[in-house]
Design an enzyme around this catalytic site. Structure first.
Site, mmCIF file in Angstrom:
data_model
loop_
_atom_site.group_PDB
_atom_site.id
_atom_site.type_symbol
_atom_site.label_atom_id
_atom_site.label_comp_id
_atom_site.label_asym_id
_atom_site.label_seq_id
_atom_site.Cartn_x
_atom_site.Cartn_y
_atom_site.Cartn_z
ATOM 1 C CB CYS A 102 -4.960 3.513 5.627
ATOM 2 S SG CYS A 102 -4.429 2.105 6.606
ATOM 3 C CB CYS A 113 -0.945 -0.004 1.195
ATOM 4 S SG CYS A 113 -0.133 -0.328 2.753
ATOM 5 C CG ASP A 126 0.133 2.611 4.494
ATOM 6 O OD1 ASP A 126 -0.174 3.281 3.500
ATOM 7 O OD2 ASP A 126 -0.693 2.091 5.260
ATOM 8 C CB CYS A 149 -2.280 -1.304 9.688
ATOM 9 S SG CYS A 149 -3.014 -0.909 8.096
#
Lengths: 139, 219
Positions: free
Chosen positions: A63, A37, A39, A106
């Site tokens: 996110c 993603c 991140d 995450c």
């Protein structure tokens, strides 16, 4: 996708956002990321002479779940020794924030960030111990 | 190579006996052939399974296959044919999207070679993450200040990083064809592809500058 109340709380009121001086010998910095993603997460810890984490800061570009995971991580590790902080598992973060399966990575990122920051401080401590021995043997 | 991939084409059509150009349909009589699981995308287009392909040829073959299997074109008198057409069309589109771009093509070759997925190995070369972090911070500062010049410079920097990473990806994807140091090549390719994902993400998320002359983010 619906975020849990706890994720929203951390997202809207992130704890410990900020920066510590990465050149401080008592500060450990960990930068980790998730290529899927894009991140990236930076987590920093400041330790005292007993290796207790007296301060923690983070900066996350990602996110809501990634921000909440790192915010929670800094909250949890403050006051713990580095060894205690290493016991935190991503599954603890998943449970606390009620993260759905697609957002588990995450929490993994946050656990990795804690480990990376601790590894950095340990490397710094080893290096300064070696430098101390080196300068002793030289004198 | 993935043992589920099918490397061979049926020689002749079961219906009209014409030589088969593609494994998923007969271009002579229009017979559709349900794809086997894990059909190699390169084989689907009757292309060699390697990084360097003729992109023009890929496009021509995509159009030609589409003309034969598109749900609006095929004979829909049987459920079987309708199902095959839908399934093959979606597969064909996925295959085309995967092979047409160098990054996704390299990623696919790495999968075929049995290399690590981003889940298996999230590492990136050297200080890539630190660079990304600094750039993200700089973007934030420049955005808050409304500094278009700085943003333009960051955009160029991100594009440069992306291009350098792509050069490495191409080199490593070609090297996959040789058996020499295959594991090392796969690992390094994984790293560069991971890095590329960050650069692409960063590029997409960069705010579009209000520049004179209509220069967009893709220039």
């Amino acid at each position: 996708m619906a975020y849990s109340d706890k994720v929203l709380d951390h997202f809207n009121h992130p704890r410990n956002i900020g920066v510590l001086d990465k050149n401080d010998p008592n500060v450990g910095t960990g930068v980790v990321g998730a290529p899927e993603c894009g991140d990236v997460m930076k987590l920093q810890i400041k330790v005292d002479a007993d290796n207790r984490i007296v301060d923690a800061k983070f900066k996350t570009f990602g996110c809501g779940s990634a921000i909440a995971s790192s915010s929670l991580a800094t909250e949890w590790i403050k006051g713990k020794t580095v060894d205690q902080a290493l016991e935190i598992r991503n599954t603890d973060i998943v449970r606390e924030l009620a993260l759905p399966p697609v957002k588990i990575h995450c929490s993994v990122l946050a656990e990795d960030a804690i480990r990376a920051a601790i590894q950095d401080i340990k490397e710094k401590q080893t290096a300064s111990a070696e430098a101390a021995t080196g300068s002793l043997s030289e004198s | 190579m993935n043992d589920k991939s099918h490397k061979t084409l049926p020689a002749r059509c079961m219906q009209c006996s014409a030589p088969m150009e593609y494994p998923i349909c007969c271009t002579s009589c229009g017979t559709l052939i349900p794809p086997p699981d894990g059909l190699d995308f390169f084989v689907m287009f009757n292309l060699p399974t390697r990084f360097d392909i003729d992109e023009g040829e890929l496009h021509r073959k995509y159009l030609s296959l589409s003309r034969n299997i598109h749900p609006d074109i095929v004979d829909k008198s049987t459920d079987q044919n309708r199902r095959n057409s839908l399934q093959l069309s979606s597969m064909l589109n996925r295959a085309y999207e995967t092979l047409r771009g160098p990054v996704s093509r390299a990623e696919y070759l790495l999968v075929l070679a049995g290399g690590p997925s981003p889940r298996d190995d999230r590492s990136v070369p050297g200080d890539t993450l630190a660079k990304i972090m600094v750039l993200r911070e700089n973007i934030e500062v420049a955005q808050e200040a409304g500094d278009q010049v700085a943003l333009q410079q960051i955009r160029r920097e991100v594009a440069d990083h992306g291009e350098n990473t792509l050069t490495e990806i191409v080199r490593l994807a070609r090297a996959l064809e040789s058996d020499a140091q295959r594991d090392k090549t796969m690992k390094e390719l994984r790293r560069q592809l991971n890095a590329m994902q960050y650069w692409l993400n960063l590029g997409e998320q960069l705010p579009v500058a209000c520049t004179v002359g209509g220069k967009g983010p893709h220039d």
